[in-house]
Design a protein around this motif. Structure first.
Motif, mmCIF file in Angstrom:
data_model
loop_
_atom_site.group_PDB
_atom_site.id
_atom_site.type_symbol
_atom_site.label_atom_id
_atom_site.label_comp_id
_atom_site.label_asym_id
_atom_site.label_seq_id
_atom_site.Cartn_x
_atom_site.Cartn_y
_atom_site.Cartn_z
ATOM 1 N N LEU A 120 -36.288 21.634 -40.479
ATOM 2 C CA LEU A 120 -37.098 20.419 -40.529
ATOM 3 C C LEU A 120 -36.278 19.169 -40.232
ATOM 4 C CD1 LEU A 120 -39.367 21.136 -43.615
ATOM 5 C CD2 LEU A 120 -39.731 21.717 -41.210
ATOM 6 N N GLY A 121 -35.038 19.365 -39.755
ATOM 7 C CA GLY A 121 -34.222 18.245 -39.324
ATOM 8 C C GLY A 121 -33.304 17.671 -40.373
ATOM 9 N N PHE A 122 -33.289 18.246 -41.571
ATOM 10 C CA PHE A 122 -32.357 17.781 -42.593
ATOM 11 C C PHE A 122 -30.941 18.199 -42.216
ATOM 12 C CE2 PHE A 122 -36.286 17.424 -44.817
ATOM 13 C CZ PHE A 122 -36.097 16.571 -45.900
ATOM 14 N N ARG A 123 -30.011 17.243 -42.270
ATOM 15 C CA ARG A 123 -28.600 17.510 -41.988
ATOM 16 C C ARG A 123 -27.808 17.462 -43.284
ATOM 17 N NH1 ARG A 123 -27.648 12.677 -38.049
ATOM 18 N NH2 ARG A 123 -25.478 13.425 -38.014
ATOM 19 N N ASN A 124 -26.668 18.150 -43.303
ATOM 20 C CA ASN A 124 -25.791 18.143 -44.471
ATOM 21 C C ASN A 124 -24.728 17.058 -44.324
ATOM 22 O OD1 ASN A 124 -26.130 20.605 -46.485
ATOM 23 N ND2 ASN A 124 -26.666 21.309 -44.436
ATOM 24 N N SER A 125 -24.582 16.242 -45.352
ATOM 25 C CA SER A 125 -23.460 15.306 -45.408
ATOM 26 C C SER A 125 -22.255 15.991 -46.039
ATOM 27 C CB SER A 125 -23.832 14.057 -46.208
ATOM 28 O OG SER A 125 -24.239 14.400 -47.521
ATOM 29 N N GLU A 126 -22.508 16.764 -47.082
ATOM 30 C CA GLU A 126 -21.458 17.473 -47.806
ATOM 31 C C GLU A 126 -22.053 18.768 -48.334
ATOM 32 O OE1 GLU A 126 -19.191 14.977 -50.429
ATOM 33 O OE2 GLU A 126 -19.652 13.154 -49.303
ATOM 34 N N TYR A 127 -21.198 19.706 -48.722
ATOM 35 C CA TYR A 127 -21.711 20.938 -49.296
ATOM 36 C C TYR A 127 -20.677 21.528 -50.235
ATOM 37 C CZ TYR A 127 -18.977 23.332 -45.615
ATOM 38 O OH TYR A 127 -17.968 23.780 -44.790
ATOM 39 N N LEU A 128 -21.157 22.339 -51.146
ATOM 40 C CA LEU A 128 -20.340 22.961 -52.183
ATOM 41 C C LEU A 128 -20.330 24.463 -51.949
ATOM 42 C CD1 LEU A 128 -18.843 22.587 -54.921
ATOM 43 C CD2 LEU A 128 -21.073 22.803 -56.036
ATOM 44 N N ALA A 129 -19.139 25.037 -51.813
ATOM 45 C CA ALA A 129 -19.037 26.456 -51.481
ATOM 46 C C ALA A 129 -17.962 27.136 -52.317
ATOM 47 C CB ALA A 129 -18.732 26.631 -49.992
ATOM 48 N N HIS A 130 -18.136 28.428 -52.491
ATOM 49 C CA HIS A 130 -17.115 29.269 -53.113
ATOM 50 C C HIS A 130 -16.878 30.435 -52.174
ATOM 51 C CE1 HIS A 130 -14.631 31.100 -56.117
ATOM 52 N NE2 HIS A 130 -15.406 32.161 -56.209
ATOM 53 N N GLY A 131 -15.718 30.432 -51.516
ATOM 54 C CA GLY A 131 -15.494 31.417 -50.463
ATOM 55 C C GLY A 131 -16.498 31.183 -49.345
ATOM 56 N N ASP A 132 -17.272 32.237 -48.995
ATOM 57 C CA ASP A 132 -18.276 32.080 -47.940
ATOM 58 C C ASP A 132 -19.677 31.891 -48.505
ATOM 59 O OD1 ASP A 132 -18.683 34.593 -48.971
ATOM 60 O OD2 ASP A 132 -18.652 35.641 -47.037
ATOM 61 N N LYS A 133 -19.786 31.588 -49.805
ATOM 62 C CA LYS A 133 -21.089 31.424 -50.448
ATOM 63 C C LYS A 133 -21.423 29.943 -50.607
ATOM 64 C CE LYS A 133 -20.669 35.772 -52.986
ATOM 65 N NZ LYS A 133 -20.540 36.398 -54.322
ATOM 66 N N LEU A 134 -22.575 29.562 -50.094
ATOM 67 C CA LEU A 134 -23.047 28.188 -50.212
ATOM 68 C C LEU A 134 -23.758 28.030 -51.554
ATOM 69 C CD1 LEU A 134 -23.452 25.441 -48.776
ATOM 70 C CD2 LEU A 134 -25.651 26.340 -47.944
ATOM 71 N N LEU A 135 -23.237 27.139 -52.394
ATOM 72 C CA LEU A 135 -23.787 26.937 -53.729
ATOM 73 C C LEU A 135 -24.496 25.598 -53.888
ATOM 74 C CD1 LEU A 135 -20.865 28.353 -55.917
ATOM 75 C CD2 LEU A 135 -22.929 29.524 -55.121
ATOM 76 N N GLY A 136 -24.166 24.634 -53.040
ATOM 77 C CA GLY A 136 -24.807 23.327 -53.115
ATOM 78 C C GLY A 136 -24.875 22.699 -51.736
ATOM 79 N N ALA A 137 -26.042 22.172 -51.371
ATOM 80 C CA ALA A 137 -26.224 21.522 -50.065
ATOM 81 C C ALA A 137 -26.742 20.115 -50.308
ATOM 82 C CB ALA A 137 -27.216 22.306 -49.213
ATOM 83 N N PHE A 138 -26.062 19.111 -49.727
ATOM 84 C CA PHE A 138 -26.435 17.715 -49.889
ATOM 85 C C PHE A 138 -26.975 17.234 -48.544
ATOM 86 C CE2 PHE A 138 -23.105 18.861 -52.836
ATOM 87 C CZ PHE A 138 -23.669 18.477 -54.058
ATOM 88 N N MET A 139 -28.311 17.117 -48.447
ATOM 89 C CA MET A 139 -28.991 16.981 -47.172
ATOM 90 C C MET A 139 -29.697 15.632 -47.057
ATOM 91 S SD MET A 139 -30.568 20.859 -46.890
ATOM 92 C CE MET A 139 -30.440 20.891 -45.097
ATOM 93 N N TYR A 140 -29.892 15.168 -45.816
ATOM 94 C CA TYR A 140 -30.463 13.847 -45.632
ATOM 95 C C TYR A 140 -31.315 13.787 -44.366
ATOM 96 C CZ TYR A 140 -26.770 13.275 -42.143
ATOM 97 O OH TYR A 140 -25.956 13.440 -41.047
ATOM 98 N N ARG A 141 -32.223 12.776 -44.370
ATOM 99 C CA ARG A 141 -33.000 12.416 -43.193
ATOM 100 C C ARG A 141 -32.860 10.941 -42.833
ATOM 101 N NH1 ARG A 141 -34.399 14.810 -39.148
ATOM 102 N NH2 ARG A 141 -36.354 13.664 -38.884
ATOM 103 N N LYS A 142 -32.633 10.079 -43.831
ATOM 104 C CA LYS A 142 -32.745 8.645 -43.581
ATOM 105 C C LYS A 142 -31.457 7.969 -43.138
ATOM 106 C CE LYS A 142 -32.256 7.298 -48.468
ATOM 107 N NZ LYS A 142 -32.346 8.632 -49.079
#
Length: 337
Positions: free
Chosen positions: A169-191
């Motif tokens: 839907l066009g949301f991009r990630n500014s930052e993300y939280l990962a452990h190894g290759d596992k994505l645990l947190g996604a910080f996404m934006y549109r504006k």
């Protein structure tokens, strides 16, 4: 690590718009958000109160609805740019096999009710009635002088899967939280700032918090002072502190029903397409980066349920260092010394 982003999505979500909450005592919740957070009332009756930040022209960014039942989150609201985006959104959700229906909502233009793949209840509109911005009318300022609604954070059972949906839907990630290759947190934006929607892995869907900006850092301390004055001193749940992701100063408060609201002093821009997301390692991330204690356990695991929505267990539950585990570790080290 991160799913691909569709930079030409099927419809154009522009920003986080509003939150609709059930509350057990409308007058009590109204006082909390006006006298502590600093929102202004746009309209109200004995069953519903519409509020907005001082810098907001649109009619509401927070709607409090009196309930006799559980104090759940009714809806998270997003805006789209054109009316035609609503029709495109309706078709998209129908094609995905997800619920989509038109709704009549006071003070909003044509409104679409949908749910995402994990059941998060969402409403989308293109227009809303407007009111005069109040950011220069200092004689009416109260509490922390909250300016505008900025973002939501939700719990999802599988961060990667839901991140992939919103990336379409066009949301991009500014930052993300990962452990190894596992994505645990996604910080996404549109504006074009670093956040509209944060997705963190846990049992869900649940609303962890919604966040308002403040114009001055001292307003964060104002929120704490007024919370204490009005009897919510123990509900200053986390902070004041400084985030790692985003880098902003913050405080989290719990309202009379336990709904969590964050106040923070804004963040950086992310408009340019060449900017790459920043990775944070979940195994080494300090919750406040360089100073401050870890958050209490309830900050990591308690959240608001959505109305009439079943919970899905997390694929893998987070195992953060909490304030309680930190204190226990310090006590054990002291006893062994």
């Amino acid at each position: 690590m991160l799913p691909p982003v569709n930079l030409r999505p099927p419809f154009n979500i522009t920003r986080t718009s509003h939150v609709v909450l059930h509350v057990a005592d409308l007058a009590k919740s109204r006082q909390f958000y006006v006298d502590i957070v600093g929102l202004v009332v746009s309209d109200e009756d004995d069953q519903v109160c519409y509020l907005r930040g001082l810098a907001e022209a649109c009619h509401h960014s927070l709607v409090l609805v009196q309930t006799q039942g559980e104090a759940t989150c009714k809806r998270l609201g997003y805006r789209v740019f054109f009316e035609e985006d609503l029709d495109l959104a309706y078709q998209f959700f129908k094609d995905e096999g997800l619920p989509a229906e038109w709704a009549d909502v006071d003070y909003q233009g044509r409104t679409l009710h949908v749910t995402d793949p994990i059941g998060t209840r969402i409403e989308i509109c293109a227009t809303m009635e407007t009111r005069e911005r109040q950011y220069l009318n200092r004689e009416i300022f109260k509490g922390a002088h909250a300016q505008r609604l900025d973002h939501f954070q939700i719990f999802a059972p599988d961060t990667y899967a839901l991140c992939a949906f919103y990336s379409r839907l066009g949301f991009r990630n500014s930052e993300y939280l990962a452990h190894g290759d596992k994505l645990l947190g996604a910080f996404m934006y549109r504006k074009g700032t670093c956040l509209d929607l944060a997705i963190v892995q846990n049992e869900g869907p649940k609303l962890h918090h919604f966040a308002y900006t403040v114009s001055e850092s001292h307003n964060i301390f104002d929120a704490c002072d007024f919370a204490g004055i009005y009897g919510y001193g123990t509900e200053v749940e986390r902070g004041p502190g400084r985030h790692g992701p985003g880098g902003m100063l913050f405080v989290y408060l719990r309202d009379p029903d336990g709904h969590r609201v964050e106040l923070f002093n804004s963040h950086y821009q992310t408009i340019d397409t060449e900017i790459e997301p920043v990775r944070w390692d979940a195994a080494t991330l300090s919750t406040n980066v360089r100073w401050g204690l870890p958050a209490p356990e309830r900050w990591y695991f308690e959240a608001t349920s959505f109305e009439e929505t079943s919970l899905i267990p997390a694929v893998e539950k987070p195992k953060p260092e909490t304030l309680e585990s930190y204190v226990q570790k310090q006590l054990s080290a002291k006893n062994q010394a």
